[in-house]
Design a protein around this motif. Structure first.
Motif, short mmCIF file in Angstrom:
data_model
loop_
_atom_site.label_atom_id
_atom_site.label_comp_id
_atom_site.label_asym_id
_atom_site.label_seq_id
_atom_site.Cartn_x
_atom_site.Cartn_y
_atom_site.Cartn_z
N UNK A 190 -9.08 -2.30 -1.05
CA UNK A 190 -9.76 -1.04 -1.36
C UNK A 190 -10.30 -0.40 -0.08
N UNK A 191 -10.86 -1.20 0.81
CA UNK A 191 -11.45 -0.63 2.02
C UNK A 191 -10.43 0.04 2.91
N UNK A 192 -9.23 -0.53 2.98
CA UNK A 192 -8.19 0.05 3.83
C UNK A 192 -7.36 1.08 3.07
N UNK A 193 -6.89 0.71 1.88
CA UNK A 193 -6.04 1.62 1.12
C UNK A 193 -6.76 2.90 0.72
N UNK A 194 -7.98 2.76 0.22
CA UNK A 194 -8.74 3.95 -0.18
C UNK A 194 -9.03 4.85 1.02
N UNK A 195 -9.44 4.25 2.14
CA UNK A 195 -9.77 5.05 3.33
C UNK A 195 -8.54 5.78 3.85
N UNK A 197 -5.76 6.78 2.19
CA UNK A 197 -5.37 7.89 1.32
C UNK A 197 -6.41 9.01 1.38
N UNK A 198 -7.69 8.64 1.48
CA UNK A 198 -8.73 9.66 1.59
C UNK A 198 -8.55 10.51 2.86
N UNK A 199 -8.21 9.86 3.98
CA UNK A 199 -7.97 10.62 5.21
C UNK A 199 -6.73 11.50 5.09
N UNK A 200 -5.72 11.02 4.36
CA UNK A 200 -4.51 11.83 4.16
C UNK A 200 -4.83 13.05 3.30
N UNK A 201 -5.64 12.85 2.24
CA UNK A 201 -5.98 13.96 1.38
C UNK A 201 -6.81 15.02 2.11
N UNK A 203 -6.54 15.80 5.12
CA UNK A 203 -5.74 16.32 6.23
C UNK A 203 -6.19 15.78 7.59
N UNK A 204 -6.93 14.67 7.58
CA UNK A 204 -7.37 14.10 8.86
C UNK A 204 -6.22 13.41 9.58
N UNK A 205 -5.30 12.82 8.84
CA UNK A 205 -4.19 12.12 9.48
C UNK A 205 -3.28 13.08 10.23
N UNK A 206 -3.17 14.33 9.77
CA UNK A 206 -2.30 15.30 10.43
C UNK A 206 -2.78 15.57 11.86
N UNK A 207 -4.08 15.44 12.09
CA UNK A 207 -4.61 15.71 13.43
C UNK A 207 -4.19 14.63 14.42
N UNK A 269 -2.90 -6.01 5.13
CA UNK A 269 -1.52 -5.57 5.22
C UNK A 269 -1.02 -5.03 3.89
N UNK A 270 -1.40 -5.69 2.79
CA UNK A 270 -1.01 -5.18 1.47
C UNK A 270 -1.66 -3.83 1.19
N UNK A 271 -2.92 -3.68 1.61
CA UNK A 271 -3.58 -2.40 1.42
C UNK A 271 -2.90 -1.29 2.20
N UNK A 272 -2.50 -1.58 3.45
CA UNK A 272 -1.77 -0.59 4.24
C UNK A 272 -0.45 -0.22 3.59
N UNK A 273 0.27 -1.23 3.11
CA UNK A 273 1.56 -0.98 2.49
C UNK A 273 1.40 -0.13 1.23
N UNK A 274 0.38 -0.44 0.43
CA UNK A 274 0.17 0.31 -0.80
C UNK A 274 -0.13 1.77 -0.53
N UNK A 275 -0.91 2.03 0.54
CA UNK A 275 -1.35 3.40 0.82
C UNK A 275 -0.50 4.09 1.88
N UNK A 276 0.59 3.49 2.31
CA UNK A 276 1.35 4.06 3.43
C UNK A 276 1.96 5.41 3.09
N UNK A 277 2.26 5.63 1.79
CA UNK A 277 2.87 6.90 1.41
C UNK A 277 2.13 7.58 0.25
N UNK A 278 1.13 6.95 -0.30
CA UNK A 278 0.43 7.54 -1.45
C UNK A 278 -0.27 8.83 -1.03
N UNK A 279 -0.13 9.86 -1.87
CA UNK A 279 -0.71 11.15 -1.56
C UNK A 279 -2.06 11.37 -2.23
N UNK A 280 -2.31 10.67 -3.32
CA UNK A 280 -3.55 10.86 -4.06
C UNK A 280 -4.25 9.52 -4.27
#
Length: 366
Positions: A190-195, A197-201, A203-207, A269-280
């Motif tokens: 949750x700490x990695x996956x949620x963070x 996806x939240x940054x992707x939503x 638009x922080x990752x685009x920077x 690693x599982x958290x990263x994999x789960x959130x690697x492409x999730x948009x929401x």
């Protein structure tokens, strides 16, 4: 005229260490640590909630005197005598009430009593019990033994009984390592996956796309932040178990921390994999729950996974939480060294390594 000296830019005036190879990694790691101060509710769910859960379950399943077994004797001329024999016997305590037949049957049906005792016309005892209720089966055996002993039956072989209730064999000793493993899994995913996806939503990752920071540095910084929190989680949970429930830690603290680190990295690693492409966040939450739900059930957090059928055991042993819980219990309760847990460590390394490589391959900034 002498040539004008170039005015140093902001980036050139920074120390070299801040512009080195690991600059992006250190900046992201520092930002993750600062976020905890801005979100105190995260501190509660990561550190406080597991301790409260351990406290509640530890108190509920603490060692205590044997429960009083409630039975009922159907009214008859011999009913007071039978109740007296049951109260006077040695061993587990019994509470025998005397009621008429209708009231006795109603109390048994509603679960108020575990056993109904009656005397037929020939003077024999009649027991009414429910074989589907373990407490009813136990009450029948206990009552029959006590009444037979009162009638003069003697055991052909002398026996002695020694009671033992030491740290290591209690439910709380089994529970603490399981809660520790579950918390490492929940906090990492949750700490990695949620963070992420939240940054992707937002638009922080685009920077980050316009920066020279590598994807591997960014993802490694998120994993490393879990290691820092893992040290606090393990220390708090073990300290709570020692001081609140006198739990004995037989293994090396360094071994426990190393196993906890491997667990945090594996689930990170599982958290990263789960959130690697999730948009929401909703999509990531569903995926993470889908991954974690089997491990909550099968991986021996609250009860041993050995209770499940043998055909499921290979699947259960291959789960990363099973490997983490078994390794923690073996180290904490049995003092097992790290060299004796190669199979469990291999499971954690495979899950963490493969998940991170896949996340690195599939991750996208947008």
């Amino acid at each position: 005229m002498p040539a004008a000296q170039p005015i140093p830019t902001h980036s050139e005036s920074k120390p070299a260490s801040r512009n080195g190879r690991w600059s992006g990694f250190l900046h992201i790691l520092g930002a993750r640590m600062k976020e905890l101060r801005r979100e105190p509710e995260v501190i509660f769910w990561v550190f406080g909630f597991p301790i409260l859960l351990a406290l509640g379950l530890g108190l509920a399943f603490r060692n205590k005197p044997a429960d009083v077994t409630p039975v009922v004797v159907v009214s008859s001329p011999r009913a007071p005598e039978i109740a007296g024999m049951l109260h006077a016997g040695n061993g587990s305590p019994l509470r025998a009430d005397v009621l008429d037949d209708a009231a006795a049957q109603r109390g048994f049906r509603l679960g108020k009593y575990d056993l109904v005792i009656a005397v037929n016309e020939s003077g024999a005892y009649q027991y009414r019990y429910d074989p589907a209720r373990p407490e009813s089966v136990l009450a029948r055996a206990l009552v029959d033994e006590r009444l037979q002993a009162a009638a003069g039956r003697k055991d052909p072989v002398a026996t002695s009984v020694t009671t033992a209730s030491e740290p290591g064999s209690r439910y709380i000793d089994f529970l603490i390592p399981g809660l520790l493993g579950m918390n490492l899994m929940n906090a990492a995913m949750w700490g990695i996956g949620f963070a992420l996806v939240d940054m992707r939503q937002r638009k922080l990752l685009k920077r980050f796309v316009a920066t020279p920071m590598r994807r591997s540095d960014f993802l490694l910084a998120l994993l490393t932040s879990r290691l820092v929190l893992m040290l606090i989680e393990v220390s708090l949970m073990l300290s709570f178990g020692v001081f609140a429930f006198h739990m004995r830690i037989l293994g090396s603290l360094w071994t426990i921390l190393l196993i906890g680190s491997l667990g945090a990295l594996s689930f990170g690693g599982l958290g990263l994999l789960t959130a690697s492409r999730a948009q929401k966040i909703e999509s990531a939450s569903g995926l993470m729950n889908l991954i974690m739900m089997p491990m909550w059930i099968f991986s021996g957090v609250f009860f041993s996974g050995e209770r499940f059928p043998a055909v499921l055991q290979p699947f259960i042993k291959a789960l990363p939480l099973t490997a983490l819980n078994d390794a923690l219990r073996a180290t904490i309760l049995e003092g097992a060294p790290l060299t004796a847990q190669g199979g469990r460590i291999l499971v954690l390394l495979l899950w963490g390594g493969i998940s991170f490589l896949l996340a690195l391959r599939w991750f996208r900034w947008t």
